[in-house]
Design a protein around this motif. Structure first.
Motif, short mmCIF file in Angstrom:
data_model
loop_
_atom_site.label_atom_id
_atom_site.label_comp_id
_atom_site.label_asym_id
_atom_site.label_seq_id
_atom_site.Cartn_x
_atom_site.Cartn_y
_atom_site.Cartn_z
N THR A 219 8.45 -8.43 -6.53
CA THR A 219 8.57 -6.97 -6.37
C THR A 219 7.26 -6.27 -6.69
O THR A 219 6.86 -5.34 -5.97
CB THR A 219 9.70 -6.44 -7.29
N SER A 220 6.58 -6.71 -7.73
CA SER A 220 5.29 -6.10 -8.09
C SER A 220 4.21 -6.39 -7.05
O SER A 220 3.38 -5.53 -6.75
CB SER A 220 4.84 -6.59 -9.46
N ILE A 221 4.22 -7.60 -6.49
CA ILE A 221 3.24 -7.94 -5.45
C ILE A 221 3.48 -7.10 -4.20
O ILE A 221 2.53 -6.60 -3.58
CB ILE A 221 3.28 -9.45 -5.12
N VAL A 222 4.74 -6.88 -3.84
CA VAL A 222 5.05 -6.01 -2.70
C VAL A 222 4.58 -4.59 -3.00
O VAL A 222 3.98 -3.92 -2.15
CB VAL A 222 6.55 -6.04 -2.36
N GLY A 223 4.80 -4.12 -4.23
CA GLY A 223 4.33 -2.79 -4.63
C GLY A 223 2.82 -2.70 -4.57
O GLY A 223 2.25 -1.68 -4.15
N LEU A 224 2.14 -3.76 -4.97
CA LEU A 224 0.67 -3.81 -4.90
C LEU A 224 0.22 -3.76 -3.45
O LEU A 224 -0.69 -3.00 -3.09
CB LEU A 224 0.18 -5.09 -5.58
N LYS A 225 0.88 -4.54 -2.61
CA LYS A 225 0.55 -4.59 -1.18
C LYS A 225 0.74 -3.22 -0.52
O LYS A 225 -0.08 -2.79 0.28
CB LYS A 225 1.44 -5.62 -0.48
N ASN A 226 1.83 -2.54 -0.88
CA ASN A 226 2.15 -1.25 -0.27
C ASN A 226 1.53 -0.05 -1.00
O ASN A 226 1.78 1.09 -0.62
CB ASN A 226 3.66 -1.06 -0.21
N ASN A 227 0.76 -0.34 -2.05
CA ASN A 227 0.14 0.71 -2.86
C ASN A 227 1.19 1.68 -3.41
O ASN A 227 0.99 2.89 -3.42
CB ASN A 227 -0.93 1.45 -2.06
N SER A 228 2.33 1.14 -3.87
CA SER A 228 3.40 1.98 -4.37
C SER A 228 3.69 1.76 -5.85
O SER A 228 4.71 2.24 -6.35
CB SER A 228 4.67 1.76 -3.55
N LEU A 229 2.81 1.04 -6.55
CA LEU A 229 3.01 0.84 -7.98
C LEU A 229 2.78 2.17 -8.70
O LEU A 229 1.92 2.96 -8.31
CB LEU A 229 2.07 -0.22 -8.53
#
Length: 100
Positions: free
Chosen positions: A19-29
Motif C-alpha cells: 500500500t505504501s509503495i502504491v502511494g509512493l508511486k502515485n505521489n499520494s502519501l
C-alpha cells in the motif's frame, strides 16, 4: 522492469509494504517517506546514502556512490517513464539477431 500487475509480488518478494509503495508511486502519501524510498531503491539494486544538507534540514537527499550509478539510475527512470521494457544498452547486439 515489472510487468503490469506484478507490483504486489515484487513487494512481497522484497518485503515492502504494498500500500505504501502504491502511494509512493502515485505521489499520494500524506508525508515524505525517505527510508521507504531508500528501501525501494535498494531492492532495485540502486545504492544510495540518505543525507541531509545542511544537517538541520528536514528535507532528505539521496547521495549516489558515483556518477555512473546516477547516470544508470536516470536512464532507468527514462525507460520506466517511456514504457520501454529494457535499457537501450541492454538490447541484443545486431550480430546476435537472426538474418532476414
Amino acid at each position: 522492469m515489472q510487468a503490469r500487475g506484478e507490483l504486489k509480488s515484487f513487494c512481497d518478494q522484497h518485503e515492502l509494504p504494498y500500500t505504501s509503495i502504491v502511494g509512493l508511486k502515485n505521489n499520494s502519501l500524506k508525508r515524505e517517506e525517505p527510508r521507504l524510498l531508500q528501501r525501494l531503491l535498494r531492492s532495485l539494486a540502486v545504492a544510495t546514502e540518505l543525507i541531509r544538507i545542511p544537517p538541520t534540514s528536514v528535507t532528505p537527499r539521496f547521495l549516489f556512490p558515483n556518477l555512473e550509478a546516477l547516470t544508470t539510475f536516470k536512464a532507468q527512470l527514462k525507460c520506466f517513464d517511456s514504457g520501454t521494457p529494457t535499457l537501450p544498452d541492454s538490447e541484443p547486439d545486431a550480430s546476435e539477431s537472426p538474418a532476414p
